[in-house]
Motif scaffolding. Structure first.
Motif, PDB file in Angstrom:
ATOM      1  N   LEU A  76      20.604 -26.703  -6.553  1.00  0.00           N
ATOM      2  CA  LEU A  76      22.052 -26.895  -6.637  1.00  0.00           C
ATOM      3  C   LEU A  76      22.626 -26.237  -7.895  1.00  0.00           C
ATOM      4  CD1 LEU A  76      24.435 -28.459  -5.267  1.00  0.00           C
ATOM      5  CD2 LEU A  76      24.033 -30.242  -6.974  1.00  0.00           C
ATOM      6  N   LEU A  77      21.927 -26.451  -8.998  1.00  0.00           N
ATOM      7  CA  LEU A  77      22.419 -25.911 -10.269  1.00  0.00           C
ATOM      8  C   LEU A  77      22.402 -24.384 -10.246  1.00  0.00           C
ATOM      9  CD1 LEU A  77      20.836 -28.366 -12.877  1.00  0.00           C
ATOM     10  CD2 LEU A  77      23.235 -28.160 -12.250  1.00  0.00           C
ATOM     11  N   ARG A  78      21.375 -23.830  -9.606  1.00  0.00           N
ATOM     12  CA  ARG A  78      21.291 -22.372  -9.534  1.00  0.00           C
ATOM     13  C   ARG A  78      22.505 -21.825  -8.774  1.00  0.00           C
ATOM     14  NH1 ARG A  78      17.278 -17.760  -7.733  1.00  0.00           N
ATOM     15  NH2 ARG A  78      18.967 -16.299  -8.079  1.00  0.00           N
ATOM     16  N   ARG A  79      22.816 -22.488  -7.680  1.00  0.00           N
ATOM     17  CA  ARG A  79      23.985 -22.135  -6.891  1.00  0.00           C
ATOM     18  C   ARG A  79      25.258 -22.163  -7.743  1.00  0.00           C
ATOM     19  NH1 ARG A  79      24.476 -23.514  -1.258  1.00  0.00           N
ATOM     20  NH2 ARG A  79      22.860 -22.084  -0.659  1.00  0.00           N
ATOM     21  N   LEU A  80      25.382 -23.317  -8.480  1.00  0.00           N
ATOM     22  CA  LEU A  80      26.589 -23.492  -9.294  1.00  0.00           C
ATOM     23  C   LEU A  80      26.680 -22.455 -10.411  1.00  0.00           C
ATOM     24  CD1 LEU A  80      26.741 -27.391  -9.679  1.00  0.00           C
ATOM     25  CD2 LEU A  80      28.276 -25.939  -8.337  1.00  0.00           C
ATOM     26  N   GLY A  81      25.514 -21.962 -10.824  1.00  0.00           N
ATOM     27  CA  GLY A  81      25.490 -20.986 -11.922  1.00  0.00           C
ATOM     28  C   GLY A  81      26.106 -19.661 -11.521  1.00  0.00           C
ATOM     29  N   GLY A  82      26.139 -19.384 -10.252  1.00  0.00           N
ATOM     30  CA  GLY A  82      26.783 -18.168  -9.768  1.00  0.00           C
ATOM     31  C   GLY A  82      26.095 -16.908 -10.253  1.00  0.00           C
ATOM     32  N   LYS A  83      26.880 -15.807 -10.257  1.00  0.00           N
ATOM     33  CA  LYS A  83      26.293 -14.509 -10.580  1.00  0.00           C
ATOM     34  C   LYS A  83      25.831 -14.418 -12.036  1.00  0.00           C
ATOM     35  CE  LYS A  83      28.934 -11.035  -8.810  1.00  0.00           C
ATOM     36  NZ  LYS A  83      29.851 -11.589  -7.897  1.00  0.00           N
ATOM     37  N   ASP A  84      26.674 -14.946 -12.952  1.00  0.00           N
ATOM     38  CA  ASP A  84      26.274 -14.812 -14.367  1.00  0.00           C
ATOM     39  C   ASP A  84      25.236 -15.859 -14.783  1.00  0.00           C
ATOM     40  OD1 ASP A  84      28.037 -16.858 -14.225  1.00  0.00           O
ATOM     41  OD2 ASP A  84      29.366 -16.191 -15.827  1.00  0.00           O
ATOM     42  N   ARG A  85      24.797 -16.683 -13.823  1.00  0.00           N
ATOM     43  CA  ARG A  85      23.737 -17.648 -14.075  1.00  0.00           C
ATOM     44  C   ARG A  85      24.009 -18.564 -15.270  1.00  0.00           C
ATOM     45  NH1 ARG A  85      17.806 -16.102 -12.778  1.00  0.00           N
ATOM     46  NH2 ARG A  85      18.070 -15.717 -10.571  1.00  0.00           N
ATOM     47  N   SER A 142      16.217 -21.383 -12.750  1.00  0.00           N
ATOM     48  CA  SER A 142      15.856 -20.251 -11.889  1.00  0.00           C
ATOM     49  C   SER A 142      15.906 -20.620 -10.412  1.00  0.00           C
ATOM     50  CB  SER A 142      14.442 -19.799 -12.244  1.00  0.00           C
ATOM     51  OG  SER A 142      13.531 -20.805 -11.826  1.00  0.00           O
ATOM     52  N   GLY A 143      15.954 -21.910 -10.111  1.00  0.00           N
ATOM     53  CA  GLY A 143      15.966 -22.334  -8.719  1.00  0.00           C
ATOM     54  C   GLY A 143      14.649 -22.956  -8.305  1.00  0.00           C
TER      55      GLY A 143
END
Ligand code: SF4
Lengths: 216, 467
Positions: free
Chosen positions: B424-433, B454-455
């Protein structure tokens, strides 16, 4: 029970000590006090105590002079006061009254100090080489105010009474006087403050100048 | 002193947003730190002396009642009247009684942190007497009607401009910003008070059981004035301040002044023993000492007893990154910084100072510099634990810990939840992580971003590596 008893009882129960009053522990405490062990201190890397004392005094912001004997002291004091264009009248410790002050052109009064006194001249019980510190004991012929109220404090130090550290100073006091006097003042340079922006300013409530004359 | 420790978080926010405080704290920065470091090079066996100093303080505390009784007997034998105060209010009551019975009108004070605990100045004023602070820093604060923000440099939070403004308003003198001139102005204002006061109040850095003396360690000379000129001297200090012998004092003072201001020794070290003697031309006619408990005895026998070793040098706050940023007032009581975070909850009740033990990253700088080796981070941890056990932490914190504990003690559940969370957090991090906001933890993300995971969880990565 009095506040005293309540506090002491709380201390005892907090510490988990049995009973209401210390018995054997108090004897142990007394024995420790009587023994007075000395703690570790930094290595003293000097051998000449007088030189060390003078060097540290100057580091503290005092000026230092050296003369051969006590009789030469008034002349040295007069020279210092003239060089700084300071007044030549002073309040002195009564114990120093017999020195030839008048012959050196100084007008001295032997008493405790008042607000209007500008120069105060004291001796020192002893001095501590480690830190360049004077040890002054209060007494009827050595009033404490003389080193405190005047803007200029001149202290006479017998070089044979410069001891290595504070521990030796206490030992000397106990050997010669037994119990401490009302006030023992260790004086290390002119008064100072750093309370505004941590900027050190010499001359707060006490003297602005301390001049040490070592003799002997 | 008014207690505001319970609103610590609000205090901190205010202080961080106060530009003049921030400027003044920047200037404060490393000066004490550098001065201490420089002077410690004189001490080739620092660690050996620290161990000895801590042992001396421990010895006093381990038999505190014996040493106090010994002190009392010696002090009385030399003519000092010894009073005992169970609470801060008792301090004020005893002091006012002494003053009243001697017709005292004007009191001059040198620095006493214990008298701040009891709000002595206000009590004295309410009793119709005048108490004048004479330590330059405390004098500035009395004029400004502010509490101290540091235990040895109480006006550290004020700039020279602020002092200049204050002096010119209160003294009705032309405004001057030259620091030596301001110091002289204060000297000239205060000298007449020293000479006309009926009573002098001082603190006491140490009590010496061997001789029944009180020792004060000062620079300005005001401590000598208030203990010499008025006809009555009252020293106020905590019961924990007793040292067995003069030699013990010699050991401890070597570290005190170096740790505090970076001086090998302060200008004055004064040891006072009783009133003026037969034939003396100066010195007080009466000498009193008030020994204050006010919460101290409660710490004995607990892990927090170690905090009573404190010799009030201030090094822990000078080196504390939290103190350096928020200053002393935010802590909301007499003692700021790491030692305040331990003492305040202990003296005024944990429930009234709940956030103070949390106000630390536990970086450990305070413990490294403490001359008597008080394990301050450890003691803050003890208080954190206590506040949790007593159910004093806010509900969301208790719930989070409960949830975490439940998950952590069920490995499968834990693995499942973490797997979910990192994805979920990786998703929320978007492109700029990067996570710009964490729901429920916005305090943390306010000034920085959280790198997105990192997911994959650690366990997943570990398993992969194994196979
Ligand atoms: S806790 Fe240690 S460092 Fe802090 S004030 Fe006390 S003695 Fe100094």
């Amino acid at each position: 029970m009095s506040a005293r008893d309540n506090i002491l009882a709380r201390v005892r129960s907090g510490l988990g000590l049995p009973g209401n009053v210390p018995g054997a522990e108090r004897d142990k405490a007394r024995a420790y006090i009587a023994e007075q062990p000395r703690g570790p201190r930094p290595t003293y890397g000097w051998s000449d105590g007088v030189a060390r004392f003078c060097e540290r005094s100057e580091k503290l912001g005092s000026s230092v002079d050296r003369v051969g004997s006590l009789a030469e002291v008034p002349q040295a004091v007069a020279r210092y006061l003239q060089s700084k264009t300071l007044p030549t009248s002073a309040v002195i410790w009564p114990v120093l009254n017999a020195l030839p002050w008048a012959a050196a052109g100084l007008a001295v009064q032997a008493r405790s100090a008042q607000d209007s006194d500008l120069v105060g001249i004291t001796g020192a019980f002893c001095a501590v080489a480690e830190t360049g510190t004077l040890m002054l004991l209060s007494g009827k012929d050595t009033p404490a105010t003389v080193s405190l109220l005047p803007e200029t404090h001149i202290a006479l130090v017998d070089v044979t009474r410069i001891v290595p550290g504070m521990e030796e100073a206490w030992a000397l006091m106990k050997a010669e006087q037994g119990a401490p006097p009302r006030a023992v003042n260790f004086v290390s340079g002119p008064s100072r403050t750093a309370d505004i922006e941590q900027t050190i300013v010499i001359g707060a409530h006490g003297p602005y100048r301390v001049h040490v004359v070592c003799y002997g | 002193m008014l207690l505001t420790s319970s609103s610590f978080k609000r205090n901190v926010r205010r202080k961080l947003e106060d530009p003049s405080l921030q400027r003044n704290m920047k200037r404060f920065g490393g000066r004490f730190v550098e001065a201490r470091a420089a002077v410690m090079t004189e001490v080739d066996n620092l660690e050996e002396i620290r161990v000895a100093a801590a042992a001396i303080r421990d010895r006093s505390l381990a038999n505190l009642d014996s040493y106090l009784m010994e002190f009392e007997a010696q002090a009385q034998a030399r003519g000092t009247q010894v009073h005992w105060a169970e609470t801060a209010q008792d301090v004020n009551r005893i002091l006012i009684e002494i003053a009243r019975s001697n017709g005292v009108r004007k009191i001059v004070k040198s620095k006493s942190m214990v008298s701040e605990e009891s709000g002595l100045n206000d009590a004295v004023a309410a009793a119709g007497m005048q108490a004048i602070e004479t330590d330059l820093g405390e004098y500035i604060l009395q004029l400004a009607e502010e509490p101290p923000s540091h235990i040895i440099a109480p006006a550290i939070h004020k700039s020279v401009e602020e002092v200049a403004q204050l002096f010119s308003e209160k003294h009705h003198t032309p405004r001057q910003t030259d620091i030596p001139a301001l110091c002289r102005e204060a000297r000239e204002q205060l000298r007449p008070h020293f000479l006309s006061a009926d009573m002098g109040i001082s603190g006491g850095n140490f009590l010496i059981a061997e001789t029944g003396s009180v020792v004060i360690v000062t620079n300005e000379g005001n401590g000598r004035m208030v203990t010499t000129l008025p006809r009555i001297h009252v020293a106020i200090t905590g019961i924990e301040k007793v040292l067995p012998t003069l030699n013990d004092f010699s050991t401890v003072v070597r570290l005190l002044t170096r740790s505090a201001t970076g001086q090998s020794i302060t200008n004055y070290v004064s040891m006072l023993t009783g009133p003026r003697r037969e034939g003396d031309q100066d010195g007080p006619e009466q000498s009193h000492i008030i020994l204050v408990d006010s919460g101290r005895s409660r710490l004995l026998g607990t892990e927090l007893q170690q905090a009573l070793r404190c010799i009030r040098c201030g090094a822990c706050m000078n080196h504390c990154p939290v103190y350096q940023n928020i200053g002393g007032h935010a802590y909301g009581w007499v003692y700021p910084g790491p030692i305040g975070a331990v003492l305040t909850p202990s003296y005024v009740g944990l429930e009234n100072a709940l956030d103070l033990p949390q106000a630390s990253t536990l970086c450990g700088a305070c413990q490294v510099v403490c001359p008597v080796k008080i394990p301050l981070p450890e003691l803050m941890r003890v208080l954190r634990e206590k506040s949790f056990q007593q159910g004093l932490r806010p509900w969301h914190e208790r719930w989070s810990i409960f949830l975490w504990r439940t998950a952590a003690s069920h490995p499968r559940l834990y693995a499942g939840l973490t797997r979910l969370a990192v994805r979920l957090l990786r998703r929320l991090g978007g492109k700029d992580r990067l996570l710009h906001r964490l729901p429920g933890l916005d305090g943390w993300t306010e000034g920085r971003d959280m790198p997105a995971p990192s997911g994959q969880t650690f366990r997943e990565l570990y398993r992969k590596r194994q196979s």
